[in-house]
Write a protein that holds these residues in place. Structure first.
Motif, mmCIF file in Angstrom:
data_model
loop_
_atom_site.group_PDB
_atom_site.id
_atom_site.type_symbol
_atom_site.label_atom_id
_atom_site.label_comp_id
_atom_site.label_asym_id
_atom_site.label_seq_id
_atom_site.Cartn_x
_atom_site.Cartn_y
_atom_site.Cartn_z
ATOM 1 N N ILE A 57 -46.244 53.165 21.521
ATOM 2 C CA ILE A 57 -46.133 51.815 20.964
ATOM 3 C C ILE A 57 -46.567 50.862 22.078
ATOM 4 C CG2 ILE A 57 -44.600 50.114 19.922
ATOM 5 C CD1 ILE A 57 -42.736 52.554 19.214
ATOM 6 N N ARG A 58 -47.772 50.374 21.968
ATOM 7 C CA ARG A 58 -48.326 49.545 23.047
ATOM 8 C C ARG A 58 -47.759 48.124 22.973
ATOM 9 N NH1 ARG A 58 -51.180 52.541 25.879
ATOM 10 N NH2 ARG A 58 -52.442 54.230 25.017
ATOM 11 N N GLY A 59 -47.435 47.602 24.132
ATOM 12 C CA GLY A 59 -46.989 46.206 24.214
ATOM 13 C C GLY A 59 -45.722 45.936 23.424
ATOM 14 N N ALA A 60 -44.752 46.836 23.530
ATOM 15 C CA ALA A 60 -43.526 46.680 22.727
ATOM 16 C C ALA A 60 -42.679 45.507 23.216
ATOM 17 C CB ALA A 60 -42.705 47.972 22.768
ATOM 18 N N ASN A 125 -32.090 43.705 19.007
ATOM 19 C CA ASN A 125 -32.525 44.292 17.719
ATOM 20 C C ASN A 125 -33.264 45.582 18.087
ATOM 21 O OD1 ASN A 125 -35.170 43.549 15.354
ATOM 22 N ND2 ASN A 125 -33.229 44.535 14.930
ATOM 23 N N MET A 126 -32.960 46.676 17.378
ATOM 24 C CA MET A 126 -33.485 47.972 17.830
ATOM 25 C C MET A 126 -35.000 48.104 17.650
ATOM 26 S SD MET A 126 -32.244 50.755 14.970
ATOM 27 C CE MET A 126 -30.613 50.176 14.559
ATOM 28 N N LEU A 127 -35.584 48.938 18.506
ATOM 29 C CA LEU A 127 -37.021 49.241 18.404
ATOM 30 C C LEU A 127 -37.305 49.834 17.027
ATOM 31 C CD1 LEU A 127 -39.739 49.459 20.026
ATOM 32 C CD2 LEU A 127 -39.085 51.831 20.495
ATOM 33 N N GLY A 128 -38.348 49.341 16.373
ATOM 34 C CA GLY A 128 -38.669 49.791 15.016
ATOM 35 C C GLY A 128 -38.085 48.882 13.950
ATOM 36 N N THR A 134 -40.398 45.008 18.040
ATOM 37 C CA THR A 134 -41.621 45.627 17.517
ATOM 38 C C THR A 134 -41.285 46.720 16.508
ATOM 39 O OG1 THR A 134 -42.726 45.181 19.600
ATOM 40 C CG2 THR A 134 -43.750 46.821 18.179
ATOM 41 N N GLY A 135 -41.939 46.634 15.359
ATOM 42 C CA GLY A 135 -41.741 47.604 14.291
ATOM 43 C C GLY A 135 -42.998 47.702 13.456
ATOM 44 N N PRO A 136 -42.964 48.446 12.368
ATOM 45 C CA PRO A 136 -44.168 48.644 11.546
ATOM 46 C C PRO A 136 -44.811 47.349 11.048
ATOM 47 C CG PRO A 136 -42.486 50.231 10.944
ATOM 48 C CD PRO A 136 -41.832 49.280 11.904
ATOM 49 N N ALA A 137 -44.014 46.310 10.835
ATOM 50 C CA ALA A 137 -44.581 45.063 10.297
ATOM 51 C C ALA A 137 -45.106 44.122 11.382
ATOM 52 C CB ALA A 137 -43.523 44.329 9.472
#
Ligand code: ACO
Ligand code: HSE
Length: 398
Positions: A57-60, A125-128, A134-137
């Motif tokens: 996950i780039r640039g999270a 807020n959790m990853l994803g 950062t998450g899918p959206a």
């Protein structure tokens, strides 16, 4: 009977899927400074995250909020970790500009169990997720939403993201790490993977490894979302007039609600009552159906389906024993005083899960048995019985 579209759900057809998540631009981030507004959401750039299942996950970014002052020695920080569909908004302090109250108002605050007059509380807020992290959206580096390209994440990946947040904030050791349900999975992972960075741990309505029963309900919910024709393989964002897999996501939430609340509560609260004067046999609905509809429809308006699928999957793969010689060997690594709490009527994370935790963690403050909160509210008891949860947490925090 066909699925009922409430007014809320009809409204959804006019809302592009990408608007349902937070795309707040990421400002420059630094460690907390005296004078920073409590409860103001901030963002930490945590770099490229290589995930356990493969992929980067780039640039999270992790979104987080804080309350209370960080001591000059940086030794009074408490990490509060939300559950599956929660967020960083633990409380909504006066003067912070937040219109809504947080999910643990009676637990975290001045003079409360997690006393913001004494502690510096950090809630990410959790990853994803879809509330600033950062998450899918979230737009990927190429400017398009991650969508199906967002890799599978695990509880360990999410804790690695939190570790980087701690480093970014200059917090070497947490006074305490506290979490409920999926947040408890994260708290436990902290205590196992980073025992020297955790002063004490609280695990509420949580587990050490997700059981077949829990995986089964998770699998059905993922299926409900991904078989919705609006799912489009996970790349449903920003298509004109497309609301995404709203129906599937609402159905998943309705399924999930059954695990969050107890049989006893639903039976006592709704009985066989009708929602209107029309007999369900003649086309009316039972009250409990309406209740589930309302929660399903509301959820679709605040949560991203792509995040939901990734986070539910992360719960299913949770197993602290993976690569560590099994669950008991992993639990034996915990060295901080640990509060393990179960809820008597929890049918999703039953007390047997917390018995395994308490029996396996050598530093369980209640010995080999967990503390059982007698409550009829089921799994969501840790979100509803806030005063009683506060009473249990207070001694751990000292
Ligand atoms: C750490 C974290 O996980 S934070 C994230 C947790 N938060 C969430 O999951 C948000 C979703 N909310 C919830 O799950 C719950 O509201 C909780 C757990 C937070 C609190 O539960 P409760 O206070 O017991 O709320 P409950 O589940 O009874 O729902 C109440 C709503 O259902 C509605 N309702 C009740 N009966 C019916 C019915 N027959 N038909 C339609 N709606 C109904 C009520 O009108 C009420 O709506 P309102 O909020 O507009 O007043
Ligand atoms: N209501 C909680 C339950 C999961 O623990 C949530 O949705 O996050």
């Amino acid at each position: 009977m066909d699925w009922q579209l409430s007014d809320d759900a009809q409204f959804l057809s006019a809302v592009p899927a990408s608007r349902l998540v937070d795309h707040t631009p990421v400002p420059t981030t630094g460690a907390w400074r005296p004078g920073d507004d409590p409860g103001e959401r901030r963002f930490a750039r945590i770099g490229d995250v290589e995930v356990e299942a493969g992929g980067t996950i780039r640039g999270a970014v992790l979104a987080y909020e804080t309350w209370g002052e960080l001591s000059p020695a940086r030794d009074n920080a408490v990490l509060v970790l939300h559950a599956l569909t929660g967020d960083s908004h633990v409380r909504g302090p006066a003067g912070s500009g937040h219109a809504t109250s947080g999910w643990w108002e009676e637990v975290v605050g001045p003079g409360l169990a997690i006393d913001t007059d004494r502690f510096h509380v950090v809630a990410p807020n959790m990853l994803g997720g879809c509330q600033g992290s950062t998450g899918p959206a979230t737009p990927a580096p190429d400017g398009r939403e991650w969508g199906s390209r967002f890799p599978r994440v695990t509880v360990r990946d999410q804790v690695e993201a939190q570790r980087r947040l701690a480093d970014a904030l200059g917090i070497e050791r947490w006074h305490a790490v506290v979490g409920g349900s999926m947040g408890g999975m994260h708290a436990l992972e902290w205590a196992i993977a980073h025992p020297d960075r955790v002063g004490s741990t609280a695990l509420l309505a949580s587990n050490a490894a997700t059981s077949a029963d829990q995986i089964a309900t998770n699998a059905l919910q993922i299926e409900a979302v991904t078989t919705d024709p609006g799912w489009l393989g996970g790349d449903f964002y920003d298509l004109p007039g497309h609301a995404g897999p709203a129906r599937g996501l609402a159905l998943a939430r309705r399924m999930a609600m059954l695990g969050y609340r107890s049989q006893h509560e639903l039976n006592e609260r709704f009985e066989r009552a009708w929602q209107s004067s029309v007999d369900p046999l003649a086309g009316g609905r039972f009250q409990v159906e309406s209740y589930l509809d309302v929660h399903g429809n509301r959820f679709v308006r605040r949560f991203d389906a792509g995040s939901y699928v990734r986070l539910v999957d992360a719960m299913s793969t949770h197993d602290v024993g993976r690569g560590r010689g099994g669950v008991e060997a992993a639990l034996a690594r915990v060295s901080s005083p640990t509060l393990v709490v179960g809820i008597s009527s929890d049918r999703l994370f039953p007390v047997a899960d917390q018995q395994r935790l308490a029996a396996g963690v050598p530093t369980s403050v209640s010995g080999p048995e967990p503390i059982v909160l007698e409550s009829g509210f089921g799994h969501d008891g840790f979100l509803i019985e806030r005063d009683r949860v506060a009473d249990l947490l207070a001694p751990l925090l000292g």
